[in-house]
Write a protein that holds these residues in place. Structure first.
Motif, mmCIF file in Angstrom:
data_model
loop_
_atom_site.group_PDB
_atom_site.id
_atom_site.type_symbol
_atom_site.label_atom_id
_atom_site.label_comp_id
_atom_site.label_asym_id
_atom_site.label_seq_id
_atom_site.Cartn_x
_atom_site.Cartn_y
_atom_site.Cartn_z
ATOM 1 N N PRO A 12 0.816 -1.221 0.000
ATOM 2 C CA PRO A 12 0.000 0.000 0.000
ATOM 3 C C PRO A 12 0.854 1.279 0.000
ATOM 4 O O PRO A 12 0.496 2.275 -0.618
ATOM 5 N N GLU A 13 2.014 1.238 0.661
ATOM 6 C CA GLU A 13 2.899 2.398 0.676
ATOM 7 C C GLU A 13 3.476 2.665 -0.718
ATOM 8 O O GLU A 13 3.601 3.816 -1.142
ATOM 9 N N GLU A 14 3.856 1.609 -1.425
ATOM 10 C CA GLU A 14 4.385 1.771 -2.792
ATOM 11 C C GLU A 14 3.311 2.321 -3.726
ATOM 12 O O GLU A 14 3.585 3.188 -4.559
ATOM 13 N N LEU A 15 2.087 1.840 -3.590
ATOM 14 C CA LEU A 15 0.989 2.358 -4.408
ATOM 15 C C LEU A 15 0.722 3.826 -4.092
ATOM 16 O O LEU A 15 0.492 4.632 -5.004
ATOM 17 N N ALA A 18 3.484 5.918 -5.748
ATOM 18 C CA ALA A 18 3.296 6.006 -7.198
ATOM 19 C C ALA A 18 2.129 6.924 -7.535
ATOM 20 O O ALA A 18 2.212 7.736 -8.470
ATOM 21 N N LEU A 19 1.061 6.833 -6.803
ATOM 22 C CA LEU A 19 -0.104 7.684 -7.045
ATOM 23 C C LEU A 19 0.230 9.154 -6.775
ATOM 24 O O LEU A 19 -0.215 10.035 -7.507
ATOM 25 N N ALA A 20 1.033 9.421 -5.741
ATOM 26 C CA ALA A 20 1.426 10.801 -5.446
ATOM 27 C C ALA A 20 2.228 11.396 -6.594
ATOM 28 O O ALA A 20 2.029 12.557 -6.963
ATOM 29 N N VAL A 21 3.114 10.607 -7.188
ATOM 30 C CA VAL A 21 3.914 11.090 -8.322
ATOM 31 C C VAL A 21 3.021 11.361 -9.526
ATOM 32 O O VAL A 21 3.129 12.397 -10.186
ATOM 33 N N VAL A 22 2.111 10.450 -9.818
ATOM 34 C CA VAL A 22 1.211 10.619 -10.965
ATOM 35 C C VAL A 22 0.324 11.843 -10.774
ATOM 36 O O VAL A 22 0.130 12.640 -11.696
ATOM 37 N N ARG A 23 -0.202 12.025 -9.579
ATOM 38 C CA ARG A 23 -1.072 13.179 -9.322
ATOM 39 C C ARG A 23 -0.294 14.494 -9.382
ATOM 40 O O ARG A 23 -0.803 15.501 -9.871
ATOM 41 N N ALA A 24 0.953 14.494 -8.909
ATOM 42 C CA ALA A 24 1.772 15.706 -8.968
ATOM 43 C C ALA A 24 2.078 16.076 -10.421
ATOM 44 O O ALA A 24 2.039 17.250 -10.798
ATOM 45 N N ARG A 25 2.382 15.075 -11.254
ATOM 46 C CA ARG A 25 2.642 15.342 -12.680
ATOM 47 C C ARG A 25 1.389 15.873 -13.362
ATOM 48 O O ARG A 25 1.451 16.781 -14.182
ATOM 49 N N ALA A 26 0.240 15.309 -13.037
ATOM 50 C CA ALA A 26 -1.011 15.761 -13.642
ATOM 51 C C ALA A 26 -1.330 17.195 -13.217
ATOM 52 O O ALA A 26 -1.775 18.002 -14.031
ATOM 53 N N ALA A 27 -1.082 17.520 -11.961
ATOM 54 C CA ALA A 27 -1.342 18.881 -11.481
ATOM 55 C C ALA A 27 -0.384 19.875 -12.138
ATOM 56 O O ALA A 27 -0.787 20.984 -12.502
ATOM 57 N N ALA A 28 0.877 19.495 -12.323
ATOM 58 C CA ALA A 28 1.842 20.380 -12.970
ATOM 59 C C ALA A 28 1.485 20.598 -14.432
ATOM 60 O O ALA A 28 1.608 21.704 -14.953
ATOM 61 N N ALA A 29 1.014 19.551 -15.106
ATOM 62 C CA ALA A 29 0.626 19.675 -16.511
ATOM 63 C C ALA A 29 -0.621 20.545 -16.648
ATOM 64 O O ALA A 29 -0.754 21.305 -17.607
ATOM 65 N N ALA A 30 -1.531 20.460 -15.706
ATOM 66 C CA ALA A 30 -2.752 21.265 -15.762
ATOM 67 C C ALA A 30 -2.457 22.736 -15.472
ATOM 68 O O ALA A 30 -3.126 23.618 -16.007
#
Length: 69
Positions: A12-15, A18-30
């Protein structure tokens, strides 16, 4: 947004990481303006070479004619 684990058995910690990185990239792109372009690498910019004079003929002039693409 749905994330699917295709291989492995992440903790669960690894997930969460990974989700935090994906969400941060999506927020930066937006947050990035839609008309913004990535800056050109100074080494591959043709203006870097075109701004100088052409090499004069001579023994080593062939080595100064390379145009990086």
């Amino acid at each position: 947004m749905t994330i699917k684990v295709v291989r492995g058995n992440p903790t669960p910690e690894e997930l969460a990481a990974a989700l935090a990185v994906v969400r941060a990239r999506a927020a930066a792109a937006a947050a990035e303006p839609s008309g913004a372009q990535a800056p050109r690498d100074a080494w591959s910019d043709p203006a870097r070479i075109a701004a100088r004079r052409l090499p004069l003929p001579g023994q080593a002039s062939w080595s100064r004619t390379y145009w990086p693409g």
